[in-house]
Enzyme design. Structure first.
Site, PDB file in Angstrom:
ATOM      1  N   GLY A  54       0.796  -1.228   0.000  1.00  0.00           N
ATOM      2  CA  GLY A  54       0.000   0.000   0.000  1.00  0.00           C
ATOM      3  C   GLY A  54       0.821   1.267   0.000  1.00  0.00           C
ATOM      4  O   GLY A  54       0.517   2.220  -0.729  1.00  0.00           O
ATOM      5  N   ASN A 144       6.076  -4.540   9.237  1.00  0.00           N
ATOM      6  CA  ASN A 144       6.379  -5.228  10.504  1.00  0.00           C
ATOM      7  C   ASN A 144       7.617  -4.615  11.161  1.00  0.00           C
ATOM      8  O   ASN A 144       8.498  -4.077  10.478  1.00  0.00           O
ATOM      9  CB  ASN A 144       6.569  -6.727  10.265  1.00  0.00           C
ATOM     10  CG  ASN A 144       7.774  -7.023   9.401  1.00  0.00           C
ATOM     11  OD1 ASN A 144       8.893  -7.124   9.919  1.00  0.00           O
ATOM     12  ND2 ASN A 144       7.597  -7.131   8.095  1.00  0.00           N
ATOM     13  N   CYS A 189      15.423   5.454  18.105  1.00  0.00           N
ATOM     14  CA  CYS A 189      15.294   6.471  19.161  1.00  0.00           C
ATOM     15  C   CYS A 189      13.823   6.651  19.527  1.00  0.00           C
ATOM     16  O   CYS A 189      13.490   6.927  20.677  1.00  0.00           O
ATOM     17  CB  CYS A 189      15.834   7.816  18.681  1.00  0.00           C
ATOM     18  SG  CYS A 189      17.597   7.885  18.380  1.00  0.00           S
ATOM     19  N   CYS A 202      -2.596  -4.877   8.509  1.00  0.00           N
ATOM     20  CA  CYS A 202      -3.781  -4.530   7.729  1.00  0.00           C
ATOM     21  C   CYS A 202      -4.680  -5.749   7.555  1.00  0.00           C
ATOM     22  O   CYS A 202      -5.895  -5.634   7.452  1.00  0.00           O
ATOM     23  CB  CYS A 202      -3.382  -3.989   6.368  1.00  0.00           C
ATOM     24  SG  CYS A 202      -2.472  -2.439   6.449  1.00  0.00           S
ATOM     25  N   CYS A 259      20.554   5.523  22.594  1.00  0.00           N
ATOM     26  CA  CYS A 259      19.909   4.636  21.611  1.00  0.00           C
ATOM     27  C   CYS A 259      20.825   3.462  21.268  1.00  0.00           C
ATOM     28  O   CYS A 259      22.022   3.634  21.027  1.00  0.00           O
ATOM     29  CB  CYS A 259      19.579   5.421  20.345  1.00  0.00           C
ATOM     30  SG  CYS A 259      18.974   4.396  18.991  1.00  0.00           S
TER      31      CYS A 259
HETATM   32 ZN   LIG Z   1      18.691   6.096  17.455  1.00  0.00          ZN
END
Ligand SMILES: [Zn+2]
Length: 269
Positions: A54, A144, A189, A202, A259
């Site tokens: 999509g 996903n 992050c 979906c 992160c």
């Molecule tokens: Zn990051």
């Protein structure tokens, strides 16, 4: 809003456009923000699109129409009747065909000058890393979290800007994660890989057909802006669309120094 950041883009050498190209791309060349030089950057660019459903459909169609020189399409899925309500790259007669092959036909009909590479595989991080060699921009049109995180990690490693889109039911979102900018956040992050987010598909939740068109077309717009060098991009901002009320909201995203993916990406060795 963060200050504008100018990014030095690589010099785009000749060859100059021929007369047919000057006509085909004339409505871009007329724009002050693009012009001949900007269009040449588009022609010299390489976009990697992960997912030809999509979101990938409008994104790929606009990038091909706009003259992106090389488009790599990554998808291991086949065209199914339930896709055709929104995945406008594909047609009824191509049900059962690999989506990448179906997309190659559609893009070739719009613009035969574009080199379209079909990767009909379920890709992991290592494969994505190799596919991003010499890429100008990557578009996350997948469905996903595993693929989203693998693509984000490869983009951070390769310093390739990532245009990320998502759509489910009537809710859409889009942002840019630009690993070339040391202040910009990455996808991890925003969504830390170790946190469990509910996977919504979906297939089980449904999705409003034009919503994927809106978000996918915006992904194409951000990708073109990135390769041309039109600032500011959506880096550092997450746009959210409620398509029931057609209301947009914007959330600022900051880089997380802790992160797991980009936290040390720019640190000296
Ligand atoms: Zn990051």
């Amino acid at each position: 809003m963060r200050p504008f950041i100018l990014i030095d883009l690589p010099f785009v050498p000749e060859p100059a456009m021929n007369d047919t190209q000057l006509l085909r791309y004339s409505r871009h060349i007329l724009l002050d923000e693009i012009g001949i030089e900007g269009q040449q950057r588009v022609l010299a660019s390489h976009a990697v699109i992960v997912g030809t459903g999509g979101l990938g459909s409008p994104a790929a169609l606009y990038l091909a129409a706009a003259g992106v020189g090389k488009i790599t399409l990554v998808d291991d899925d086949r065209v199914d009747l339930t896709n055709l309500q929104r995945q406008i790259l594909h047609t009824t007669s191509r049900i059962g065909m690999a989506k990448t092959g179906s997309a190659q036909i559609a893009l070739g009909q719009i613009n035969p000058e574009v080199e379209v590479v079909a990767i009909t595989e379920r890709v992991d991080g290592e494969r994505l890393y190799s596919l991003l060699a010499n890429a100008s921009v990557a578009l996350d049109c997948s469905d996903n979290f595993a693929t989203r995180h693998a693509l984000n990690r490869a983009c951070v490693q390769r310093q390739v800007p990532l245009v990320s889109g998502a759509a489910i039911r009537f809710d859409g979102q889009i942002s840019v994660f630009d690993a070339r900018d040391t202040d910009a956040p990455c996808y991890a992050c925003l969504f830390p890989p170790h946190q469990q987010f509910e996977e919504a598909s979906c297939a089980s939740m449904g999705v409003f057909a034009p919503l994927v068109g809106i978000i996918g077309a915006m992904q194409a717009a951000e990708a073109l802006k990135l390769v041309i060098g039109i600032q500011p991009s959506l880096a550092g901002r997450l746009l959210l669309l409620d398509a029931r009320s057609m209301e947009w909201s914007s959330i600022g995203i900051r880089r997380n120094v802790a992160c797991a993916v980009c936290g040390t990406a720019h640190a000296p060795d």
